[in-house]
Design a protein around this motif. Structure first.
Motif, short mmCIF file in Angstrom:
data_model
loop_
_atom_site.label_atom_id
_atom_site.label_comp_id
_atom_site.label_asym_id
_atom_site.label_seq_id
_atom_site.Cartn_x
_atom_site.Cartn_y
_atom_site.Cartn_z
N GLY A 196 0.83 -1.21 0.00
CA GLY A 196 0.00 0.00 0.00
C GLY A 196 0.86 1.25 0.00
O GLY A 196 2.03 1.22 0.37
N PRO A 197 0.29 2.38 -0.42
CA PRO A 197 1.05 3.63 -0.43
C PRO A 197 1.32 4.15 0.98
O PRO A 197 0.61 3.78 1.92
CB PRO A 197 0.15 4.61 -1.19
CG PRO A 197 -1.19 4.01 -1.21
CD PRO A 197 -1.07 2.55 -0.91
N PHE A 227 -0.56 5.21 -8.20
CA PHE A 227 -1.34 4.68 -9.33
C PHE A 227 -0.64 3.44 -9.91
O PHE A 227 -1.29 2.42 -10.19
CB PHE A 227 -1.53 5.75 -10.40
CG PHE A 227 -2.35 5.27 -11.57
CD1 PHE A 227 -3.73 5.19 -11.48
CD2 PHE A 227 -1.73 4.86 -12.74
CE1 PHE A 227 -4.49 4.71 -12.55
CE2 PHE A 227 -2.49 4.38 -13.82
CZ PHE A 227 -3.87 4.31 -13.71
N ASP A 228 0.69 3.53 -10.09
CA ASP A 228 1.44 2.39 -10.63
C ASP A 228 1.25 1.15 -9.75
O ASP A 228 1.04 0.05 -10.25
CB ASP A 228 2.93 2.72 -10.70
CG ASP A 228 3.30 3.40 -12.02
OD1 ASP A 228 2.52 3.29 -12.99
OD2 ASP A 228 4.35 4.05 -12.06
N GLY A 285 -4.80 9.14 1.57
CA GLY A 285 -5.40 9.74 0.37
C GLY A 285 -4.85 9.17 -0.92
O GLY A 285 -5.56 9.09 -1.93
N LEU A 286 -3.59 8.75 -0.90
CA LEU A 286 -3.01 8.15 -2.11
C LEU A 286 -3.70 6.82 -2.41
O LEU A 286 -3.93 6.47 -3.57
CB LEU A 286 -1.50 7.95 -1.93
CG LEU A 286 -0.67 9.23 -1.80
CD1 LEU A 286 0.76 8.90 -1.39
CD2 LEU A 286 -0.68 10.02 -3.10
N SER A 287 -4.04 6.09 -1.36
CA SER A 287 -4.76 4.82 -1.52
C SER A 287 -6.20 5.10 -1.97
O SER A 287 -6.70 4.48 -2.92
CB SER A 287 -4.76 4.05 -0.19
OG SER A 287 -5.63 2.94 -0.24
N ASN A 288 -6.87 6.05 -1.31
CA ASN A 288 -8.25 6.40 -1.69
C ASN A 288 -8.32 6.67 -3.19
O ASN A 288 -9.24 6.23 -3.89
CB ASN A 288 -8.72 7.67 -0.98
CG ASN A 288 -8.65 7.58 0.54
OD1 ASN A 288 -8.63 6.51 1.10
ND2 ASN A 288 -8.62 8.73 1.20
N THR A 289 -7.33 7.41 -3.69
CA THR A 289 -7.35 7.88 -5.08
C THR A 289 -7.03 6.75 -6.06
O THR A 289 -7.79 6.50 -7.02
CB THR A 289 -6.32 9.01 -5.24
OG1 THR A 289 -6.59 9.99 -4.25
CG2 THR A 289 -6.39 9.64 -6.61
N SER A 336 -10.87 1.60 1.84
CA SER A 336 -10.76 3.03 1.49
C SER A 336 -11.53 3.36 0.22
O SER A 336 -11.80 4.53 -0.07
CB SER A 336 -9.28 3.43 1.33
OG SER A 336 -8.73 2.87 0.16
N VAL A 337 -11.91 2.33 -0.55
CA VAL A 337 -12.72 2.55 -1.75
C VAL A 337 -14.14 3.02 -1.36
O VAL A 337 -14.76 3.82 -2.06
CB VAL A 337 -12.79 1.24 -2.57
CG1 VAL A 337 -13.86 1.30 -3.63
CG2 VAL A 337 -11.45 0.95 -3.19
N LYS A 338 -14.63 2.51 -0.23
CA LYS A 338 -15.98 2.87 0.22
C LYS A 338 -15.95 3.98 1.26
O LYS A 338 -16.90 4.74 1.39
CB LYS A 338 -16.67 1.65 0.85
CG LYS A 338 -17.07 0.60 -0.17
CD LYS A 338 -17.61 -0.64 0.52
CE LYS A 338 -19.03 -0.47 0.99
NZ LYS A 338 -20.03 -0.71 -0.06
N GLN A 339 -14.89 4.00 2.05
CA GLN A 339 -14.83 4.88 3.20
C GLN A 339 -13.44 5.51 3.25
O GLN A 339 -12.48 4.83 3.62
CB GLN A 339 -15.07 4.03 4.46
CG GLN A 339 -14.98 4.75 5.77
CD GLN A 339 -15.41 3.81 6.90
OE1 GLN A 339 -16.58 3.60 7.12
NE2 GLN A 339 -14.45 3.23 7.58
N PRO A 340 -13.30 6.76 2.84
CA PRO A 340 -11.95 7.34 2.72
C PRO A 340 -11.21 7.33 4.06
O PRO A 340 -11.79 7.52 5.11
CB PRO A 340 -12.22 8.76 2.26
CG PRO A 340 -13.63 9.04 2.67
CD PRO A 340 -14.36 7.75 2.57
N ILE A 341 -9.90 7.09 3.96
CA ILE A 341 -9.04 7.11 5.15
C ILE A 341 -8.14 8.33 5.00
O ILE A 341 -7.34 8.41 4.05
CB ILE A 341 -8.19 5.82 5.23
CG1 ILE A 341 -9.11 4.58 5.26
CG2 ILE A 341 -7.28 5.85 6.45
CD1 ILE A 341 -8.39 3.25 5.08
N GLY A 342 -8.28 9.29 5.91
CA GLY A 342 -7.63 10.60 5.76
C GLY A 342 -6.15 10.54 5.42
O GLY A 342 -5.71 11.13 4.44
N VAL A 343 -5.38 9.77 6.20
CA VAL A 343 -3.93 9.76 5.98
C VAL A 343 -3.54 8.92 4.76
O VAL A 343 -2.38 8.93 4.36
CB VAL A 343 -3.16 9.24 7.23
CG1 VAL A 343 -3.36 10.18 8.41
CG2 VAL A 343 -3.57 7.81 7.59
#
Ligand code: NAP
Length: 257
Positions: free
Chosen positions: A89-90, A107-108, A149-153, A140-147
């Motif tokens: 994970g990022p 993204f990569d 954000g790279l994963s959320n995106t 994080s796809v359903k529920q964003p995790i603040g720290v």
């Protein structure tokens, strides 16, 4: 599960959730191509799986997030029936600090690596009339995790891609789904607990206890139960499960549907 003798590639599978998937598939008699970067843990996991389940396990030590790494993995894979996409994970951080390079790296790792491996392997599965793909993404796809954000995106991008391709190949016997981990007891979670402890001044054990208490199940998930769900999604029984996002989070995502 009806998948004895099938061949699976498990990316990022020497530890944690990937290893859980590898073990559960091996327990069903699936032969494995196992990938991770670090040689030592990869070989020790491969040996343990061969000894425990008597399946063939070949290894490719390579970085799945790079084109050359994927080339090596595919060269060592042959025809695949099952693909489990996974990568580290990022890093956590503050959204104000992330530059273009940070987003491209995320993204990569957490979108394009999986997309490229699907592009390389799913057409063959379609020709042979059977295939299963599980992409390990995140709650994080359903529920964003603040720290994170790279994963959320990045994971949102992969989720969008899968939604389309899964419907395109379902008629050819190929089922593509995403498996979304909430908090599981792996090295990754210890790293994130440690990061949060550095922000709040708590011990990492106190952070873990607080985070477990916030999960309805009252604990972190295990790699074994995550792997068992992956094996079911890869099974003969799951052919009608198409383009789904399956959440494994102990009830942490609070919703009715
Ligand atoms: P982990 O315990 O840290 O294990 C990561 C595994 O991936 C190791 O085998 C590692 O081996 C391998 N790996 C990492 N980067 C790689 C790369 N570039 N190429 C090939 N192999 C690589 O992590 P985990 O907890 O199983 O997490 C797996 C994925 O699920 C991550 O993307 C994570 O963000 C996501 N996730 C986890 C949780 C959780 O609670 N655990 C929750 C949500 C999402 P090497 O280092 O030797 O390569």
């Amino acid at each position: 599960m009806g998948i004895k003798g099938r061949r699976a590639l498990i990316c990022a599978g020497s530890k944690g959730l990937g290893r859980g998937c590898a073990e559960a598939l091996a327990a069903e008699g699936v032969h494995l191509v196992l990938n991770a970067r670090g040689h030592e843990a990869l070989e020790s996991t491969a040996t343990a799986i061969r000894e425990a389940y008597g399946v063939e396990v070949s290894t490719v030590a390579a970085d799945v997030t790079t084109p050359s790494g994927r080339e090596a993995i595919l060269a060592g894979s042959g025809d695949l029936d099952i693909l489990v996409n996974n990568a580290g994970g990022p890093p956590p951080g503050n959204w104000r600090d992330w530059d273009r390079d940070a987003f491209i790296a995320a993204f990569d790792a957490n979108a394009y690596a999986a997309i490229a491996l699907m592009q390389a392997t799913v057409p063959g599965m379609c020709e042979r009339g059977w295939g299963r793909v599980v992409n390990i993404t995140s709650v994080s796809v359903k529920q964003p995790i603040g720290v994170l954000g790279l994963s959320n995106t990045a994971r949102a991008a992969l989720t969008g891609f899968v939604a389309g391709i899964a419907r395109d190949v379902a008629k050819q016997g190929v089922a593509i789904n995403n498996l979304l981990p909430g908090l599981h007891a792996t090295d990754r979670t210890v790293g994130l607990d440690t990061y949060e402890a550095s922000l709040t001044g708590e011990s990492k054990e106190a952070v873990a206890a607080r985070r477990c208490a916030a999960i309805p199940a009252g604990r972190y998930g295990t790699a074994d139960e995550f792997g068992a769900t992956c094996a079911f999604i890869c099974s003969e029984h799951a052919g009608f499960m198409v383009g789904q996002n399956i959440l494994l989070d102990g009830g942490g995502f609070n919703s009715t549907l």
